[in-house]
Design a protein around this motif. Structure first.
Motif, PDB file in Angstrom:
ATOM      1  N   ALA A   1      11.753  25.588  58.261  1.00  0.00           N
ATOM      2  CA  ALA A   1      12.634  26.630  58.788  1.00  0.00           C
ATOM      3  C   ALA A   1      14.104  26.302  58.518  1.00  0.00           C
ATOM      4  N   GLN A   2      14.426  25.013  58.599  1.00  0.00           N
ATOM      5  CA  GLN A   2      15.814  24.600  58.355  1.00  0.00           C
ATOM      6  C   GLN A   2      16.178  24.699  56.881  1.00  0.00           C
ATOM      7  N   ARG A   3      15.177  24.504  55.990  1.00  0.00           N
ATOM      8  CA  ARG A   3      15.433  24.479  54.542  1.00  0.00           C
ATOM      9  C   ARG A   3      16.060  25.794  54.054  1.00  0.00           C
ATOM     10  N   GLY A   4      15.508  26.937  54.502  1.00  0.00           N
ATOM     11  CA  GLY A   4      16.029  28.227  54.058  1.00  0.00           C
ATOM     12  C   GLY A   4      17.487  28.424  54.450  1.00  0.00           C
ATOM     13  N   ALA A   5      17.830  28.038  55.683  1.00  0.00           N
ATOM     14  CA  ALA A   5      19.207  28.182  56.148  1.00  0.00           C
ATOM     15  C   ALA A   5      20.163  27.274  55.383  1.00  0.00           C
ATOM     16  N   LEU A   6      19.716  26.036  55.082  1.00  0.00           N
ATOM     17  CA  LEU A   6      20.588  25.102  54.386  1.00  0.00           C
ATOM     18  C   LEU A   6      20.797  25.503  52.930  1.00  0.00           C
TER      19      LEU A   6
ATOM     20  N   ALA B   1      21.026  28.551  51.889  1.00  0.00           N
ATOM     21  CA  ALA B   1      22.027  29.615  51.929  1.00  0.00           C
ATOM     22  C   ALA B   1      23.417  29.050  52.216  1.00  0.00           C
ATOM     23  N   VAL B   2      23.489  28.039  53.080  1.00  0.00           N
ATOM     24  CA  VAL B   2      24.787  27.464  53.459  1.00  0.00           C
ATOM     25  C   VAL B   2      25.387  26.662  52.321  1.00  0.00           C
ATOM     26  N   THR B   3      24.587  25.793  51.670  1.00  0.00           N
ATOM     27  CA  THR B   3      25.111  24.892  50.635  1.00  0.00           C
ATOM     28  C   THR B   3      25.191  25.548  49.273  1.00  0.00           C
TER      29      THR B   3
ATOM     30  N   THR C   1      13.977  18.742  50.280  1.00  0.00           N
ATOM     31  CA  THR C   1      14.218  19.006  51.702  1.00  0.00           C
ATOM     32  C   THR C   1      14.974  17.857  52.347  1.00  0.00           C
TER      33      THR C   1
END
Length: 613
Positions: A8-13, A15-17, A25
């Motif tokens: 779940a965190q991978r998708g957000a990161l 987009a952020v980075t 991961t």
């Protein structure tokens, strides 16, 4: 669960980075500078438990450090993201770098926002530049409602929107309409500014009048019943009715005067406490007296050093509700010094009127102070000692004094005799018209009474011939008159000595010189140890160098000071207090020793003078 959280965190990161989808991961949290979600969830739980148990900030910091250490161990053990590891081997540094880059980006964004400038065409929307903002960040201000907008609102579209939403009726008005509004607005602003400045002057005048009332010890009601009406009439006569109306704006009511005095008193107290924190030594002058309501009042003055001067100030005056014993007096003083955080270790002097409660050998205030202030030297008020010493006189002179007091009371205490004596003095063209009553508690009373009695001896003889023939014979006795003249002369000299001992900023050497000048062989003040302190009066006398005991200061330091020709020249142009204050930096040991003897009070003049008012 770990895989679900990291997924779940991978998708957000991503987009952020903005990293490629092939980035591992394990590397994404390092690039983003955030804790992996599974470790973050565990850390949040530990922190919540720590807060619930009240373990403190140190324990929470340790939990955060443990989380970073676990993340670092996972990053080092991971087989993926080795290229990223070569750039960011430490997750803590990566996190800090990300934070600094974020702050730098935000700063750059803020700096790119330039200030907008005002254009004269904006007046058609009813806006001008706010007064005072022209030279910094110009702000648009509406001339109709006086509302001020931000600098970024300095756009025609935004100014137009304000006009349509707040003042739609002015949309089609010509530019002349807004110019008239601007002129009226500036006039109002100017009037308001002058009114504000005038109000400040009115308040200042109120404070100054309240200060005068307080200094003269007058009731607070005198401000509105006497001071203000008198000032108004004076201004009306000199400057006219218009100025008199302005004077009426000064507030001098009873409550206002009290409030002003309290404000000034609080300000003086705060300044005094601030000065006391930086002093090296201080001395106390203490006296206790009973006021007209039979309440015992304890008054304390303080003398201390500040920079290059010695300062004397009123410290406090407190009522003693019950007894006036040494224990209660010392407790009152001690509690106040603790309240203002002034240590007893700095106390080098204590002066009182010599009452038993003050100077008792076993339990007096002086004894109690010496227990907590080893450097303190006790002083019996020099003026009280002089007054007590002058009371001892031969029996023949005492009889003359008693007879003189009886004659004065016979004339002064009876209204008819007093009126007759005044008429007699007027007819004879005498310098004085009445006698003075003798008061035992007043230091200068005897000298003035005897001098006036001797000056009016001819007038008194004429009056006593009619009202008391027995007493009139005394003024025909040459021996009695010679003794009266002698006593008047002696007590006049004693009054001169008494007056010379009064006043502020006196020290033990000044008072001792005055007493020794009056009678050389009278050892009122200088004790056997004071011979060792004469070097303070004039350190450049050769005889004093031989008498300096080793226990007080090193002779080598004293020789260094006395060998300095510059200091010797400076000593001739300054008093001893200022001299020792000036050499404090260069000769600190000698200056410190001298100030311990120069700061203490030698009389209770300040307390007595305050009680008499």
């Amino acid at each position: 669960m770990k895989r679900l959280l990291l997924g779940a965190q991978r998708g957000a990161l991503l987009a952020v980075t903005g990293a490629y989808r092939t980035t591992s991961t394990d590397a994404l949290p390092v690039l983003a500078g955030v804790l992996p979600l599974d470790l973050a969830a565990r850390q949040w739980g530990r922190l919540a438990r720590s807060r619930r148990l009240g373990l403190g900030r140190e324990h929470m910091d340790r939990v955060e450090e443990e989380g970073l250490a676990e993340w670092q161990a996972r990053w080092e053990a991971s087989e993926k993201g080795r290229l990223t590891y070569s750039y960011f081997p430490c997750v803590k540094e990566s996190k800090m770098k990300r934070f600094l880059e974020s702050e730098s980006t935000n700063t750059k964004k803020q700096k790119t926002q330039a200030n907008r400038k005002y254009d004269d065409s904006y007046l058609q929307f009813g806006f001008v530049v706010k007064f005072g903002s022209e030279n910094s960040t110009p702000l648009p201000q509406c001339v109709i409602c006086q509302e001020t907008l931000s600098n970024q609102s300095m756009k025609p579209s935004l100014l137009k929107r304000h006009q349509l939403s707040k003042h739609p009726e002015t949309e089609n008005n010509p530019i002349e309409f807004f110019q008239r509004k601007l002129t009226a607005f500036r006039k109002e602003s100017k009037c308001m500014s002058s009114f504000t400045n005038f109000n400040e002057n009115i308040v200042k005048a109120s404070y100054l009048a309240s200060l005068i009332i307080a200094k003269n010890g007058k009731p607070h009601t005198i401000g509105e019943t006497l001071v203000l009406p008198a000032a108004k009439e004076i201004v009306r006569c000199v400057l006219g009715d218009k100025a008199a109306k302005e004077i009426e704006k000064v507030s001098l009511s009873n409550d206002t005067v009290k409030r002003r005095i309290d404000d000034m008193s609080s300000n003086i107290k705060n300044k005094l406490l601030l000065y006391l924190k930086d002093c090296n030594f201080f001395a106390l002058q203490i006296d206790e007296s009973t006021d007209i309501t039979n309440m015992a009042q304890l008054m304390v003055f303080i003398r201390f050093d500040r920079n290059d001067e010695i300062i004397e100030e009123f410290l406090f005056c407190k009522p003693l509700q019950t007894h006036t014993t040494s224990e209660i007096i010392f407790t009152t003083i001690n509690e106040y010094l603790i309240e203002i955080n002034l240590p007893w270790s700095k106390c080098v002097g204590f002066c009182s009127d010599g009452a038993r409660a003050m100077t008792g050998r076993l339990s007096g205030v002086a004894t109690r102070i010496k227990k907590v202030a080893p450097l303190c030297k006790t002083m019996h008020c020099m003026i009280h000692r002089q007054a007590l010493a002058s009371k001892n006189m031969p029996k023949s002179l005492k009889l003359v004094l008693d007879s003189a007091v009886k004659i004065v009371n016979l004339i002064k205490a009876r209204p008819l005799n007093s009126r007759l004596f005044t008429v007699l003095c007027n007819e004879m063209g005498s310098t004085h018209k009445s006698l003075l009553l003798h008061t035992e508690v007043r230091w200068l009373s005897r000298g003035k009474v005897l001098t006036r009695l001797f000056e009016l001896r001819s007038e008194i003889l004429l009056l006593l011939t009619d009202i008391d023939e027995e007493k009139s014979k005394l003024f025909c006795d040459d021996e009695w008159l010679s003794r009266l003249a002698y006593m008047a002369d002696i007590f006049d000299r004693l009054n001169i000595l008494n007056l010379s001992l009064q006043g502020s900023n006196t020290n033990m050497f000044y008072a001792s010189d005055k007493v020794n000048a009056f009678v050389r062989k009278l050892d009122l003040f200088i004790s056997q140890d004071n011979s060792e302190m004469k070097w303070i009066i004039n350190p450049f006398e050769d005889d004093y160098i031989k008498n300096i005991p080793e226990g007080i200061l090193a002779k080598e330091l004293f020789i260094d000071l006395t060998s300095d020709s510059t200091l010797k020249t400076a000593f001739k142009t300054k008093n001893i207090t200022n001299f020792w204050l000036d050499v404090k930096q260069e000769h600190s040991a000698l200056s410190t020793q001298a100030l311990q003897f120069l700061i203490p009070f030698v009389s209770t003049y300040l307390c007595e003078n305050t009680f008499s008012h």
